[in-house]
Design an enzyme around this catalytic site. Structure first.
Site, mmCIF file in Angstrom:
data_model
loop_
_atom_site.group_PDB
_atom_site.id
_atom_site.type_symbol
_atom_site.label_atom_id
_atom_site.label_comp_id
_atom_site.label_asym_id
_atom_site.label_seq_id
_atom_site.Cartn_x
_atom_site.Cartn_y
_atom_site.Cartn_z
ATOM 1 N N TYR A 36 46.166 68.165 36.133
ATOM 2 C CA TYR A 36 46.530 69.392 36.847
ATOM 3 C C TYR A 36 48.052 69.529 36.903
ATOM 4 O O TYR A 36 48.607 70.585 36.592
ATOM 5 C CB TYR A 36 45.939 69.360 38.259
ATOM 6 C CG TYR A 36 46.248 70.609 39.059
ATOM 7 C CD1 TYR A 36 45.383 71.708 39.019
ATOM 8 C CD2 TYR A 36 47.400 70.697 39.834
ATOM 9 C CE1 TYR A 36 45.658 72.860 39.734
ATOM 10 C CE2 TYR A 36 47.686 71.852 40.545
ATOM 11 C CZ TYR A 36 46.821 72.930 40.497
ATOM 12 O OH TYR A 36 47.107 74.073 41.197
ATOM 13 N N LEU A 83 56.096 68.146 47.552
ATOM 14 C CA LEU A 83 57.223 67.531 46.837
ATOM 15 C C LEU A 83 57.261 68.012 45.399
ATOM 16 O O LEU A 83 56.213 68.133 44.761
ATOM 17 C CB LEU A 83 57.065 66.006 46.816
ATOM 18 C CG LEU A 83 57.277 65.233 48.104
ATOM 19 C CD1 LEU A 83 56.996 63.759 47.866
ATOM 20 C CD2 LEU A 83 58.698 65.408 48.605
ATOM 21 N N LYS A 116 54.598 56.259 46.638
ATOM 22 C CA LYS A 116 53.898 57.506 46.922
ATOM 23 C C LYS A 116 52.410 57.199 46.971
ATOM 24 O O LYS A 116 51.783 56.892 45.953
ATOM 25 C CB LYS A 116 54.204 58.531 45.834
ATOM 26 C CG LYS A 116 53.534 59.874 46.055
ATOM 27 C CD LYS A 116 54.107 60.879 45.099
ATOM 28 C CE LYS A 116 53.379 62.202 45.024
ATOM 29 N NZ LYS A 116 52.133 62.381 45.684
HETATM 30 S S1 IVH Z 1 57.366 62.349 51.895
HETATM 31 C C1 IVH Z 1 58.954 66.573 53.045
HETATM 32 N N1 IVH Z 1 56.472 59.986 51.341
HETATM 33 O O1 IVH Z 1 52.678 63.099 48.406
HETATM 34 C C2 IVH Z 1 58.445 65.506 52.176
HETATM 35 N N2 IVH Z 1 55.095 61.848 50.836
HETATM 36 O O2 IVH Z 1 52.991 65.055 46.233
HETATM 37 C C3 IVH Z 1 57.330 64.795 52.804
HETATM 38 N N3 IVH Z 1 52.925 61.269 49.878
HETATM 39 O O3 IVH Z 1 52.410 65.976 50.348
HETATM 40 C C4 IVH Z 1 56.617 63.894 51.894
HETATM 41 N N4 IVH Z 1 53.249 59.106 49.910
HETATM 42 O O4 IVH Z 1 51.182 63.881 51.192
HETATM 43 C C5 IVH Z 1 56.225 61.295 51.309
HETATM 44 N N5 IVH Z 1 55.803 57.811 50.926
HETATM 45 C C6 IVH Z 1 55.550 59.128 50.901
HETATM 46 C C7 IVH Z 1 54.352 59.669 50.420
HETATM 47 C C8 IVH Z 1 54.152 61.053 50.395
HETATM 48 C C9 IVH Z 1 52.419 60.093 49.608
HETATM 49 C C10 IVH Z 1 52.242 62.550 49.617
HETATM 50 C C11 IVH Z 1 52.453 63.596 50.672
HETATM 51 C C12 IVH Z 1 52.973 64.792 49.902
HETATM 52 C C13 IVH Z 1 52.554 64.495 48.509
HETATM 53 C C14 IVH Z 1 53.449 65.209 47.527
#
Ligand code: IVH
Length: 760
Positions: A36, A83, A116
């Site tokens: 995707y 992100l 992540k």
């Molecule tokens: S920070 C404003 N940190 O990945 C930014 N996100 O693809 C806040 N996610 O919607 C996100 N691990 O649900 C952050 N260590 C991490 C993360 C993380 C997973 C997820 C989150 C975000 C998505 C974006």
């Protein structure tokens, strides 16, 4: 040209709309997230370059939503942003440059780097330290209220700070985190599913999402979900300057903050840490799909602001995908040296993480049935680290109806013998020891490095030797001589000489290597080492196995009349019948050290209401089986199934014949004499438990070199239990058996023949 681009944009938009619908509405994605992402990235790039062609209502203009009808809605105190993605270092450098252009001050930025997590986002609000609300991300502005369900997750604190001594909580704190299944919890869940005859879950994230969106929170509580918290969304009464400080604060409050986050001095520092994470990825307890890189300074991040739904101050560095979907075109059926039949998927070639995959493991037919994988299916394939690529499961939503079921073959594809599935096994086996494929695999393994290590005997040579009827089994290798070899194509004098020399050398391999080369199911180098420590020769092993088999047969004879009469419907009787049919794995390990065997059997078989006489008879015939099994069962590190494999192998007529032939040509069948340092421990039996100053194996050798014995379990015959750090239940057992417990230092003193001062 522009026509092509316009067409591609509308094609991508339509496809992405469809996938959004499949994912968010039907909860039935047809492609993986990374597939995707790729489509999405392609469309975003085209639209950025040719804004005039972007369609109204393009999928790139919309924030995804996971809202469901059944839940109350919660408005988030601030947008729950997503992100932007980076796929390589260049993307990261570009991101850095763009940010530098926006920021007013020419500041050196530091970055916080953290994994992540591949879960689902959650927003949790604490009011005066008490968990007040938890909501899903929803559409980023409004989420589903899943408070009751989130409260069942044990890693979510209901009150902060968890340690009240740390002072007062902020008046209001809204944190953001991720909910997911640890890999082992997901495997466990699927084991339970399959045990109940239910289909396995394919995707851990979707399953986590489904678990969180249960109407009844007791259902959520049954799932072993974990939550990690990684950011502060909003707060009253808190003034933090950086991401790094926020993480520390969150940790202090008692949140489950992912370990391993790093504060990087600059982009170089961050970039050089990425490869290590990619390697470590498979060893982590949870799935990650990349790393998140955030500008550490909160004022700088605020100044950078937001573009669309992504904050400019953070970016997701995506790892190459490990999963992809493709079509299952066919199967190849393999037969291993033990006769195990393994189906392998033939796939429409698909590019995963830098490699084209066209074959993947399907594990076994049981798994294929449990996952309902069909020929022609679109399937999800995973390739990670060193693991052989495997099929995770079918994409049910992509079926067109022409897919066909996959059933195990009835006969061996190589020798046509009817396949068998041993009771309780998930695998099917070719039972024919002379099956050409089994023989080939056996020989290949036998000569391989780590086994007999015979140089110059590759698969082609083996197969030529079989074709010319020069060898039929492993032992025949040692009877080869020059003349017929010279007649083989491509075998010149020198080559034959070398081959015969390396065969000759193989005869004197250490005993444990000879044992390994036999290819007994589960007996690799480690187990062979354990056997060598406890048995002095092949004959010793053969005798033990024969004694066990004899006792096993006589036990079967005793319980036969009982088994014939047992009711077959009720679950209790079924379980007990299974135990009686497999005493070696089901009874002996339990009662290895039982001195109240009669009573314990009476308790076990109570549901059957057996006559005391008959119970006594069972005990009487179990006793010799226990005694015969002890030399094997008591070895630490040998489980009951392995013991059964070993016994089965050594009591097999074909294997016995091969061993006899090998022995006759002078293959080493004896363990080396153990080095003797002294006899201070003569007639003493030790059990070692807990961690010592040296590996336990080393201490064991020391005991043996001084004439002592080491066994795996405590009984009245144990002279001493030697307890290291964090010893197990063996110490309790020693105490209840009146066996003295000593320390490693005491043991060493004993060896030096100094009296032990056992304090009590
Ligand atoms: S920070 C404003 N940190 O990945 C930014 N996100 O693809 C806040 N996610 O919607 C996100 N691990 O649900 C952050 N260590 C991490 C993360 C993380 C997973 C997820 C989150 C975000 C998505 C974006």
């Amino acid at each position: 040209m522009s026509q092509d681009i316009q067409e591609r944009i509308s094609e991508l938009s339509a496809e992405l709309h469809q996938h959004n619908y499949q994912y968010h509405v039907l909860n039935e994605p047809l492609i993986t997230d990374s597939e995707y992402d790729r489509l999405f990235a392609e469309l975003s790039e085209l639209e950025a370059e040719y804004p005039a062609f972007a369609l109204p209502g393009s999928p790139t203009q919309r924030v995804g939503s996971d809202l469901a009808r059944d839940f109350a809605k919660v408005r988030h105190p601030a947008s729950i942003l997503s992100l932007a993605n980076a796929f390589d270092e260049t993307d990261l450098r570009n991101w850095e440059e763009r940010n530098a252009r926006i920021l007013s001050a020419d500041s050196e930025l530091q970055y916080v780097l953290q994994p992540k997590l591949d879960g689902l986002a959650i927003v949790i609000t604490y009011e005066n330290g008490v968990l007040a609300r938890a909501a899903t991300r929803g559409n980023g502005e409004v989420g589903d209220d899943v408070t009751a369900n989130v409260k069942t997750i044990r890693s979510v604190p209901l009150r902060i700070p968890v340690n009240p001594a740390l002072g007062a909580p902020p008046a209001r704190l809204v944190v953001r985190g991720e909910i997911l299944f640890h890999k082992d919890a997901f495997r466990e869940l699927n084991r339970e599913q399959l045990a109940q005859g239910a289909p396995a879950y394919i995707n851990a994230r979707n399953t986590a999402s489904g678990s969180l969106k249960q109407k009844d929170s007791r259902e959520t509580a049954k799932r072993k979900l974990t939550a990690y918290v990684y950011a502060i969304v909003d707060s009253d009464g808190l003034n933090l300057g950086s991401e790094w400080e926020s993480l520390r604060f969150l940790r202090e409050m008692g949140f489950n903050v992912i370990s391993g986050a790093a504060l990087c001095q600059d982009m170089d520092d961050a970039a050089k840490r990425l490869p290590a994470w990619e390697t470590k990825r498979d060893d982590l307890p949870f799935e990650i799909d990349g790393m998140v890189l955030k500008v550490d300074s909160l004022p700088a991040a605020r100044e950078l602001g937001v573009v669309g739904k992504d904050p400019r101050g953070a970016i997701a560095y995506k790892f190459p995908a490990e999963e992809a979907t493709t079509r299952l075109l066919g199967l190849t059926i393999g037969v291993g040296r033990t006769g195990r039949v393994t189906p392998t998927a033939q796939l429409e070639p698909v590019f995963i993480g830098g490699v084209t995959v066209s074959n993947a493991s399907l594990h076994n037919y049981e798994q294929v049935a449990a996952l309902d994988i069909r020929l022609g299916d679109r399937v999800v394939v995973k390739r990670s680290g060193d693991v052989i690529p495997y099929v995770i499961g079918p994409v049910i939503g992509a079926r067109c109806g022409s897919e066909t079921a996959i059933l195990p073959p009835e006969t061996c594809p190589f020798c046509d013998t009817t396949l068998i599935q041993p009771e309780g096994a998930v695998d099917w086996f070719c039972p024919n020891p002379n099956c050409s494929e089994r023989v080939m695999r056996t020989l290949e393994f036998f000569v391989s490095r780590g086994a007999m290590d015979i140089e110059g005997m590759g698969p082609q040579t083996i197969s030529a030797l079989i074709d010319e009827s020069l060898i039929e089994d492993e032992a025949d290798i040692f009877y080869l001589n020059a003349e017929p070899l010279l007649a083989l194509e491509g075998f010149a004098e020198k080559k034959v000489e070398n081959l015969l020399a390396s065969i000759e050398r193989a005869k004197s391999r250490p005993f444990e290597q000879v044992l390994t080369s036999l290819g007994i199911d589960g007996v690799g180098a480690t187990v062979a080492g354990l056997l060598t420590d406890n048995f002095s020769s092949m004959q010793d092993l053969l005798d033990t196995a024969r004694r066990i088999r004899a006792a096993d047969l006589s036990f079967a004879h005793t319980v036969e009349p009982l088994l014939a009469d047992l009711p077959t419907e009720d679950a209790d009787s079924k379980k007990l019948a299974l135990r009686l049919r497999h005493p070696l794995t089901e009874l002996v390990p339990r009662y290895l050290d039982a001195d109240d065997l009669n009573d314990r059997l009476a308790r076990l078989f109570k549901p059957l209401g057996l006559a005391p006489d008959f119970l006594h008879e069972i005990a009487v015939s179990l006793q010799p089986l226990i005694a015969a099994s002890r030399p094997l069962q008591a070895i630490d590190g040998l489980g009951p199934v392995l013991v059964e494999n070993i016994v089965a192998w050594f009591t097999d007529a074909h294997n016995q014949k091969v061993l006899a032939k090998m022995q006759a040509t002078g293959v080493n069948m004896r363990a080396e004499e153990k080095e003797v340092a002294g006899s201070a421990l003569a007639n003493l039996t030790f059990v070692l438990t807990g961690s010592m100053s040296v590996p336990r194996g080393e201490l064991k050798s020391l005991v043996e070199a001084n004439g002592g014995k080491v066994t795996g379990s405590v009984s009245k015959k144990t002279s001493y239990v030697v307890a290291g750090d964090s010893p197990g239940s063996k110490v309790d057992k020693a105490v209840s058996n009146g066996v003295p417990v000593i320390s490693e230092a005491d043991l060493r003193a004993l060896i030096a023949s100094q009296p032990i001062a056992t304090g009590g």
